[in-house]
Design a protein around this motif. Sequence first.
Motif, short mmCIF file in Angstrom:
data_model
loop_
_atom_site.label_atom_id
_atom_site.label_comp_id
_atom_site.label_asym_id
_atom_site.label_seq_id
_atom_site.Cartn_x
_atom_site.Cartn_y
_atom_site.Cartn_z
N ASP A 15 7.12 -4.12 9.99
CA ASP A 15 7.54 -3.01 9.14
C ASP A 15 6.35 -2.29 8.52
O ASP A 15 6.34 -1.06 8.40
CB ASP A 15 8.49 -3.49 8.04
CG ASP A 15 9.90 -3.73 8.53
OD1 ASP A 15 10.20 -3.39 9.70
OD2 ASP A 15 10.73 -4.23 7.74
N PHE A 16 5.32 -3.04 8.13
CA PHE A 16 4.12 -2.41 7.59
C PHE A 16 3.47 -1.50 8.64
O PHE A 16 3.08 -0.38 8.35
CB PHE A 16 3.11 -3.46 7.13
CG PHE A 16 3.21 -3.84 5.67
CD1 PHE A 16 4.40 -3.79 4.98
CD2 PHE A 16 2.09 -4.27 4.99
CE1 PHE A 16 4.48 -4.15 3.64
CE2 PHE A 16 2.15 -4.63 3.66
CZ PHE A 16 3.34 -4.56 2.98
N ARG A 17 3.36 -2.01 9.87
CA ARG A 17 2.73 -1.20 10.93
C ARG A 17 3.52 0.08 11.19
O ARG A 17 2.94 1.13 11.48
CB ARG A 17 2.61 -2.02 12.21
CG ARG A 17 1.53 -3.08 12.14
CD ARG A 17 1.37 -3.83 13.46
NE ARG A 17 0.53 -4.98 13.26
CZ ARG A 17 0.98 -6.23 13.09
NH1 ARG A 17 2.27 -6.49 13.14
NH2 ARG A 17 0.14 -7.21 12.90
N ALA A 18 4.83 0.00 11.09
CA ALA A 18 5.69 1.15 11.38
C ALA A 18 5.78 2.14 10.22
O ALA A 18 5.99 3.33 10.44
CB ALA A 18 7.10 0.67 11.74
N ASP A 19 5.60 1.66 8.98
CA ASP A 19 5.94 2.47 7.82
C ASP A 19 4.81 2.71 6.83
O ASP A 19 4.93 3.56 5.96
CB ASP A 19 7.11 1.79 7.09
CG ASP A 19 7.64 2.59 5.93
OD1 ASP A 19 8.09 3.73 6.15
OD2 ASP A 19 7.60 2.08 4.79
N ARG A 20 3.72 1.99 6.93
CA ARG A 20 2.67 2.06 5.91
C ARG A 20 1.40 2.69 6.47
O ARG A 20 0.65 2.05 7.21
CB ARG A 20 2.36 0.67 5.35
CG ARG A 20 3.58 -0.10 4.83
CD ARG A 20 4.19 0.59 3.63
NE ARG A 20 5.52 0.13 3.34
CZ ARG A 20 5.86 -0.63 2.31
NH1 ARG A 20 4.98 -1.02 1.44
NH2 ARG A 20 7.13 -0.97 2.13
N SER A 21 1.16 3.91 6.08
CA SER A 21 -0.05 4.61 6.48
C SER A 21 -1.26 3.89 5.88
O SER A 21 -1.25 3.50 4.71
CB SER A 21 0.00 6.05 5.99
OG SER A 21 -1.18 6.73 6.33
N GLY A 22 -2.29 3.71 6.69
CA GLY A 22 -3.51 3.09 6.19
C GLY A 22 -3.52 1.58 6.21
O GLY A 22 -4.51 0.96 5.81
N PHE A 23 -2.45 0.94 6.69
CA PHE A 23 -2.41 -0.52 6.80
C PHE A 23 -3.33 -0.94 7.94
O PHE A 23 -3.19 -0.48 9.07
CB PHE A 23 -0.99 -1.00 7.06
CG PHE A 23 -0.89 -2.47 7.39
CD1 PHE A 23 -1.12 -3.42 6.43
CD2 PHE A 23 -0.56 -2.89 8.68
CE1 PHE A 23 -1.04 -4.78 6.72
CE2 PHE A 23 -0.46 -4.23 8.97
CZ PHE A 23 -0.71 -5.18 8.00
N ALA A 79 0.32 3.94 -2.26
CA ALA A 79 1.53 4.48 -1.62
C ALA A 79 2.41 3.35 -1.11
O ALA A 79 3.64 3.40 -1.21
CB ALA A 79 1.15 5.43 -0.49
N SER A 80 1.80 2.31 -0.59
CA SER A 80 2.56 1.15 -0.10
C SER A 80 3.26 0.45 -1.26
O SER A 80 4.44 0.10 -1.16
CB SER A 80 1.64 0.17 0.62
OG SER A 80 2.34 -0.99 0.98
N ARG A 81 2.55 0.26 -2.34
CA ARG A 81 3.17 -0.39 -3.52
C ARG A 81 4.35 0.42 -4.03
O ARG A 81 5.36 -0.14 -4.45
CB ARG A 81 2.14 -0.57 -4.63
CG ARG A 81 1.12 -1.63 -4.31
CD ARG A 81 0.29 -1.93 -5.49
NE ARG A 81 0.89 -3.13 -6.08
CZ ARG A 81 0.35 -3.81 -7.06
NH1 ARG A 81 -0.78 -3.41 -7.58
NH2 ARG A 81 0.92 -4.89 -7.53
N ALA A 82 4.22 1.74 -4.01
CA ALA A 82 5.31 2.60 -4.49
C ALA A 82 6.56 2.44 -3.62
O ALA A 82 7.68 2.56 -4.12
CB ALA A 82 4.86 4.05 -4.52
N LYS A 83 6.38 2.16 -2.34
CA LYS A 83 7.52 1.98 -1.44
C LYS A 83 8.23 0.64 -1.68
O LYS A 83 9.41 0.51 -1.40
CB LYS A 83 7.09 2.07 0.01
CG LYS A 83 6.76 3.48 0.45
CD LYS A 83 6.45 3.50 1.93
CE LYS A 83 6.23 4.92 2.41
NZ LYS A 83 6.10 4.97 3.88
#
Length: 101
Positions: free
Chosen positions: A30-38, A65-69
């Motif tokens: 999910d991180f790879r699909a949804d988190r820019s900059g991961f 941005a990831s934390r906000a999600k």
Amino acid sequence: MTTTVELTRFRVRPEHADRLPAARSGMLADFRADRSGFLGARLVRLPGDEWLDIVEWRSPGDFAASRAKGANLPGIRAFFDLIDELVSAEEGTTDESENPA
């Protein structure tokens, strides 16, 4: 290249520890699909039912941005649901000058 590093230490009850690797796979997908900059992550098992999650981000903004999600996707939520207690959470940066390629 300097990266932002997220260091999260947490506890998982012993009866949930065997479920953590499968949940981790879903979270990373999910991180790879949804988190820019991961950029990647490592999970370290520590004594006393504690774990250390080391996650690298391209920038502080990507991490923020990831934390906000939060746990916005099922794989991320399944991993977070296994965490019994947050011990600590820190943010830092790498110093690539110490490890030249």
